[in-house]
Design a protein around this motif. Structure first.
Motif, PDB file in Angstrom:
ATOM      1  N   PRO A 377     -12.931   4.313   2.285  1.00  0.00           N
ATOM      2  CA  PRO A 377     -12.903   4.657   3.793  1.00  0.00           C
ATOM      3  C   PRO A 377     -13.436   3.718   4.632  1.00  0.00           C
ATOM      4  O   PRO A 377     -14.113   2.751   4.431  1.00  0.00           O
ATOM      5  CB  PRO A 377     -14.285   5.772   3.619  1.00  0.00           C
ATOM      6  N   GLY A 378     -12.683   3.516   5.885  1.00  0.00           N
ATOM      7  CA  GLY A 378     -12.944   2.442   6.875  1.00  0.00           C
ATOM      8  C   GLY A 378     -12.085   1.253   6.627  1.00  0.00           C
ATOM      9  O   GLY A 378     -12.416   0.127   7.110  1.00  0.00           O
ATOM     10  N   SER A 379     -11.301   1.239   5.903  1.00  0.00           N
ATOM     11  CA  SER A 379     -10.550   0.181   5.624  1.00  0.00           C
ATOM     12  C   SER A 379      -9.962  -0.268   6.866  1.00  0.00           C
ATOM     13  O   SER A 379      -9.282   0.227   7.858  1.00  0.00           O
ATOM     14  CB  SER A 379      -9.337   0.359   4.490  1.00  0.00           C
ATOM     15  N   VAL A 380      -9.810  -1.661   7.053  1.00  0.00           N
ATOM     16  CA  VAL A 380      -9.273  -2.354   8.159  1.00  0.00           C
ATOM     17  C   VAL A 380      -7.800  -2.359   8.194  1.00  0.00           C
ATOM     18  O   VAL A 380      -7.224  -1.937   9.369  1.00  0.00           O
ATOM     19  CB  VAL A 380      -9.793  -3.787   8.351  1.00  0.00           C
ATOM     20  N   LYS A 381      -6.994  -2.373   7.275  1.00  0.00           N
ATOM     21  CA  LYS A 381      -5.718  -2.208   7.096  1.00  0.00           C
ATOM     22  C   LYS A 381      -5.363  -1.070   6.013  1.00  0.00           C
ATOM     23  O   LYS A 381      -5.866  -0.703   5.095  1.00  0.00           O
ATOM     24  CB  LYS A 381      -5.232  -3.669   6.424  1.00  0.00           C
ATOM     25  N   ASP A 382      -4.228  -0.460   6.438  1.00  0.00           N
ATOM     26  CA  ASP A 382      -3.565   0.785   5.637  1.00  0.00           C
ATOM     27  C   ASP A 382      -3.462   0.091   4.290  1.00  0.00           C
ATOM     28  O   ASP A 382      -2.679  -0.868   4.024  1.00  0.00           O
ATOM     29  CB  ASP A 382      -2.399   0.937   6.239  1.00  0.00           C
ATOM     30  N   VAL A 383      -3.949   0.879   3.389  1.00  0.00           N
ATOM     31  CA  VAL A 383      -3.979   0.348   1.923  1.00  0.00           C
ATOM     32  C   VAL A 383      -2.407   0.267   1.450  1.00  0.00           C
ATOM     33  O   VAL A 383      -1.945  -0.443   0.630  1.00  0.00           O
ATOM     34  CB  VAL A 383      -4.512   1.000   1.076  1.00  0.00           C
ATOM     35  N   SER A 384      -1.312   1.237   1.961  1.00  0.00           N
ATOM     36  CA  SER A 384      -0.011   1.161   1.697  1.00  0.00           C
ATOM     37  C   SER A 384       0.702  -0.055   1.918  1.00  0.00           C
ATOM     38  O   SER A 384       1.597  -0.533   1.234  1.00  0.00           O
ATOM     39  CB  SER A 384       0.506   2.698   2.239  1.00  0.00           C
ATOM     40  N   GLN A 385       0.389  -0.490   3.274  1.00  0.00           N
ATOM     41  CA  GLN A 385       0.870  -1.556   3.656  1.00  0.00           C
ATOM     42  C   GLN A 385       0.467  -3.021   2.653  1.00  0.00           C
ATOM     43  O   GLN A 385       1.097  -3.793   2.304  1.00  0.00           O
ATOM     44  CB  GLN A 385       0.427  -2.161   5.029  1.00  0.00           C
ATOM     45  N   ILE A 386      -0.992  -3.177   2.324  1.00  0.00           N
ATOM     46  CA  ILE A 386      -1.289  -3.945   1.351  1.00  0.00           C
ATOM     47  C   ILE A 386      -0.810  -3.643   0.143  1.00  0.00           C
ATOM     48  O   ILE A 386      -0.082  -4.828  -0.744  1.00  0.00           O
ATOM     49  CB  ILE A 386      -2.829  -3.649   1.214  1.00  0.00           C
ATOM     50  N   ARG A 387      -0.606  -2.560  -0.545  1.00  0.00           N
ATOM     51  CA  ARG A 387       0.267  -2.367  -1.695  1.00  0.00           C
ATOM     52  C   ARG A 387       1.647  -3.101  -1.802  1.00  0.00           C
ATOM     53  O   ARG A 387       2.326  -3.624  -2.774  1.00  0.00           O
ATOM     54  CB  ARG A 387       0.263  -0.861  -2.310  1.00  0.00           C
ATOM     55  N   MET A 388       2.487  -2.775  -0.415  1.00  0.00           N
ATOM     56  CA  MET A 388       3.729  -3.213  -0.355  1.00  0.00           C
ATOM     57  C   MET A 388       3.751  -4.819  -0.455  1.00  0.00           C
ATOM     58  O   MET A 388       4.399  -5.446  -0.946  1.00  0.00           O
ATOM     59  CB  MET A 388       4.288  -2.746   0.997  1.00  0.00           C
ATOM     60  N   ILE A 389       2.698  -5.365   0.047  1.00  0.00           N
ATOM     61  CA  ILE A 389       2.511  -6.959   0.142  1.00  0.00           C
ATOM     62  C   ILE A 389       2.529  -7.362  -1.530  1.00  0.00           C
ATOM     63  O   ILE A 389       3.106  -8.307  -1.741  1.00  0.00           O
ATOM     64  CB  ILE A 389       1.419  -7.171   0.987  1.00  0.00           C
ATOM     65  N   ALA A 390       1.682  -6.621  -2.281  1.00  0.00           N
ATOM     66  CA  ALA A 390       1.437  -6.981  -3.546  1.00  0.00           C
ATOM     67  C   ALA A 390       2.779  -6.657  -4.353  1.00  0.00           C
ATOM     68  O   ALA A 390       3.118  -7.484  -5.133  1.00  0.00           O
ATOM     69  CB  ALA A 390       0.162  -5.986  -4.081  1.00  0.00           C
ATOM     70  N   LEU A 391       3.476  -5.740  -3.949  1.00  0.00           N
ATOM     71  CA  LEU A 391       4.952  -5.317  -4.811  1.00  0.00           C
ATOM     72  C   LEU A 391       5.778  -6.505  -4.509  1.00  0.00           C
ATOM     73  O   LEU A 391       6.376  -7.143  -5.425  1.00  0.00           O
ATOM     74  CB  LEU A 391       5.270  -4.168  -4.257  1.00  0.00           C
ATOM     75  N   ASN A 392       5.776  -7.056  -3.213  1.00  0.00           N
ATOM     76  CA  ASN A 392       6.493  -8.217  -2.911  1.00  0.00           C
ATOM     77  C   ASN A 392       6.193  -9.377  -3.511  1.00  0.00           C
ATOM     78  O   ASN A 392       7.171 -10.427  -3.914  1.00  0.00           O
ATOM     79  CB  ASN A 392       6.774  -8.206  -1.357  1.00  0.00           C
ATOM     80  N   ALA A 393       5.003  -9.528  -3.709  1.00  0.00           N
ATOM     81  CA  ALA A 393       4.557 -10.721  -4.639  1.00  0.00           C
ATOM     82  C   ALA A 393       4.628 -10.667  -5.911  1.00  0.00           C
ATOM     83  O   ALA A 393       4.172 -11.770  -6.575  1.00  0.00           O
ATOM     84  CB  ALA A 393       2.958 -11.127  -3.976  1.00  0.00           C
ATOM     85  N   GLY A 394       4.966  -9.690  -6.567  1.00  0.00           N
ATOM     86  CA  GLY A 394       5.118  -9.610  -7.960  1.00  0.00           C
ATOM     87  C   GLY A 394       4.151  -8.930  -8.808  1.00  0.00           C
ATOM     88  O   GLY A 394       3.952  -9.328  -9.797  1.00  0.00           O
ATOM     89  N   ILE A 395       3.102  -8.352  -8.168  1.00  0.00           N
ATOM     90  CA  ILE A 395       2.191  -7.732  -8.968  1.00  0.00           C
ATOM     91  C   ILE A 395       2.422  -7.244 -10.234  1.00  0.00           C
ATOM     92  O   ILE A 395       1.650  -7.291 -11.141  1.00  0.00           O
ATOM     93  CB  ILE A 395       1.123  -6.754  -7.977  1.00  0.00           C
ATOM     94  N   HIS A 396       3.399  -6.483 -10.164  1.00  0.00           N
ATOM     95  CA  HIS A 396       3.543  -5.836 -11.456  1.00  0.00           C
ATOM     96  C   HIS A 396       3.721  -6.663 -12.708  1.00  0.00           C
ATOM     97  O   HIS A 396       3.277  -6.516 -13.603  1.00  0.00           O
ATOM     98  CB  HIS A 396       4.953  -4.933 -11.270  1.00  0.00           C
ATOM     99  N   ASP A 397       4.434  -7.518 -12.466  1.00  0.00           N
ATOM    100  CA  ASP A 397       4.660  -8.434 -13.575  1.00  0.00           C
ATOM    101  C   ASP A 397       3.359  -9.366 -13.964  1.00  0.00           C
ATOM    102  O   ASP A 397       3.152  -9.682 -15.178  1.00  0.00           O
ATOM    103  CB  ASP A 397       5.806  -9.742 -13.480  1.00  0.00           C
ATOM    104  N   VAL A 398       2.761  -9.633 -13.101  1.00  0.00           N
ATOM    105  CA  VAL A 398       1.551 -10.375 -12.879  1.00  0.00           C
ATOM    106  C   VAL A 398       0.190  -9.663 -13.683  1.00  0.00           C
ATOM    107  O   VAL A 398      -0.326 -10.178 -14.910  1.00  0.00           O
ATOM    108  CB  VAL A 398       0.815 -10.928 -11.597  1.00  0.00           C
ATOM    109  N   VAL A 399       0.082  -8.321 -13.295  1.00  0.00           N
ATOM    110  CA  VAL A 399      -0.772  -7.474 -14.011  1.00  0.00           C
ATOM    111  C   VAL A 399      -0.473  -7.199 -15.414  1.00  0.00           C
ATOM    112  O   VAL A 399      -0.964  -7.502 -16.501  1.00  0.00           O
ATOM    113  CB  VAL A 399      -0.986  -6.211 -13.027  1.00  0.00           C
ATOM    114  N   LYS A 400       0.819  -6.716 -15.607  1.00  0.00           N
ATOM    115  CA  LYS A 400       1.301  -6.581 -16.827  1.00  0.00           C
ATOM    116  C   LYS A 400       1.241  -7.489 -17.994  1.00  0.00           C
ATOM    117  O   LYS A 400       0.897  -7.334 -19.101  1.00  0.00           O
ATOM    118  CB  LYS A 400       2.847  -6.049 -16.851  1.00  0.00           C
ATOM    119  N   ASN A 401       1.566  -8.872 -17.724  1.00  0.00           N
ATOM    120  CA  ASN A 401       1.414  -9.906 -18.497  1.00  0.00           C
ATOM    121  C   ASN A 401      -0.021 -10.444 -18.715  1.00  0.00           C
ATOM    122  O   ASN A 401      -0.409 -10.490 -19.904  1.00  0.00           O
ATOM    123  CB  ASN A 401       2.107 -11.233 -17.748  1.00  0.00           C
TER     124      ASN A 401
END
Length: 438
Positions: A377-401
């Motif tokens: 609650p009270g996040s400065v930036k929409d979490v959905s936008q942050i998650r999109m940035i993370a997806l573009n950065a390859g977070i799935h491969d990084v976290v799974k590895n």
């Protein structure tokens, strides 16, 4: 090889003298044989000139490394004697010595100084001032190490004397929770404030010398948990501003980038300086949001991110850099926003890709990413936008590895599972393989 070739691949003076001397000796012997002359019946001055010169060059080639070894040994002996001298002095006297060095250096640099002062300073070169500065810092680090177990013992005794109902942690004790790096947390602040003053004097004396910067930042990291040290950093910024060590850290990194192919020992040393800088940043901001905010304002977070970018394959730099990023940004909305603005998510993912086999790098990286992706609650930036940035950065491969590499780490696996689910991962999610009872 060390006698003939430097660490950077260039030839030593001894090598050059050998290259010149050996052919001259060969030519001289050849001329001597032609004239049917022998060593027994011919005086020195009747020998061919080439032979005499060649022998002189070869003698120099052998003598130079011997002389260097002797001077190095003598310097080590003198250095150890000076170190012992400073270790026996009280901390106040060590700081006074550094103040004297700083005052003398200012007088010489100011231009027309009195002949007496110039003469006394002229006897001490910049190298000598640097050596004395490093010896002073080493002595203070030693004193901190000696004081730590004593004060820790006193603290344990006080804790034993507490009633059971009053077993709450004091702010100083709370700071100890994650600091396996041996940082000091004292009730008395005399030694720590003297160390802080000494470190800043050395940073002013030698802002462009990596050895001095490394020593000063290391000392600041040792005392970073002390409340009075933190107060002076925050309230007395004109004397102990955070910008001074941060600027020294960043300038050192800029100097490192000037080397296209630095010697291995040089790169290792510069990486160690950045690691200590990251340690200091995190240790000072640990559980102190005011300092964490100030640290980011003074470009401390930027300095840490730059260190991870340049030394991207250095495990220790990556480990302490990600730890300090986590400390600066954990449950701190403003700092999280700055981290995202600086492409921090992309940089964290790159570090975890480049250093995949270190559990601490994986744990700190996943912890920071998990904190960024939470719906708060009270996040400065929409979490959905942050998650999109993370997806573009390859977070799935990084976290799974990371989960595959460390399946027995409960923290890595549990946070990783939640991130993969929250970001819409469609593949098989790795499971925890450790003992949940531990």
């Amino acid at each position: 090889m060390g006698i003939l070739v430097n660490s950077d691949g260039s030839m030593t003076p001894s090598c050059l003298f050998f290259i010149v001397g050996i052919p001259l000796v060969a030519i001289g012997i050849h001329h001597q044989q032609e004239e049917s002359m022998t060593y027994e019946n011919v005086g020195l001055f009747n020998k061919p000139l080439q032979l005499v010169l060649g022998l002189c060059f070869i003698t120099l080639a052998v003598a130079i490394p011997l002389l260097e070894s002797f001077l190095k040994w003598r310097g080590n002996v003198i250095g150890k004697e000076n170190n012992l001298k400073y270790m026996m002095l009280p901390a106040e006297a060590i700081v006074d010595e550094l103040k004297r060095l700083e005052s003398d250096k200012k007088k010489v640099k100011s231009g027309p100084a009195e002949e007496k002062v110039a003469k006394s300073i002229g006897a001490m070169s910049d190298a000598a001032i640097l050596a004395k500065s490093l010896q002073c810092i080493d002595a203070l680090v030693y004193k901190c190490g000696q004081a730590q177990p004593k004060k820790g013992k006193n603290k344990s005794k006080k804790k034993k004397d507490k009633p059971q109902s009053d077993e709450r942690n004091t702010p100083g004790e709370q700071n100890e929770h994650g600091n396996s790096n041996g940082l000091l947390h004292y009730e008395s602040h005399g030694l720590e404030t003297l160390c802080q003053e000494a470190a800043y004097i050395v940073l002013r004396l030698h802002p462009s010398n990596d050895k001095a910067v490394n020593a000063a930042i290391a000392l600041l990291a040792v005392i970073a948990g002390d409340p009075e040290v933190r107060r002076r950093h925050y309230e007395e910024a004109d004397k102990f501003g955070l910008d001074v060590p941060i600027r020294a850290m960043r300038d050192s990194l800029s100097r490192s980038k000037l080397y296209d192919d630095p010697p291995e020992d040089k790169e290792r040393f510069c990486a160690e300086l950045q690691r200590k800088g990251c340690l200091w940043v995190g240790a000072l901001a640990d559980e102190d949001k005011d300092i964490a905010t100030k640290m980011v304002d003074e470009e401390g977070l930027q300095a840490v991110l730059d260190a991870t970018e340049w030394y991207r394959h250095h495990e220790d730099v990556a480990n302490w850099a990600l730890w300090s990023i986590f400390i600066l940004c954990y449950e701190h909305m403003g700092n999280k926003q700055e981290l995202i603005r600086m492409n921090g998510i992309q940089r964290i993912c790159r570090v975890m890709k480049n250093v995949p086999n270190c559990p601490e790098v994986a744990r700190h990286g996943i912890g920071t990413l998990f904190d960024l992706l939470r719906q708060v609650p009270g996040s400065v930036k929409d979490v959905s936008q942050i998650r999109m940035i993370a997806l573009n950065a390859g977070i799935h491969d990084v976290v799974k590895n990371a989960m595959v590499n460390f399946p027995k780490s409960l923290e890595i696996v549990m946070m990783g599972q939640q991130m993969l689910i929250a970001t819409g991962y469609q593949g098989d999610i790795p499971q925890y393989e450790g003992n949940r009872n531990h």
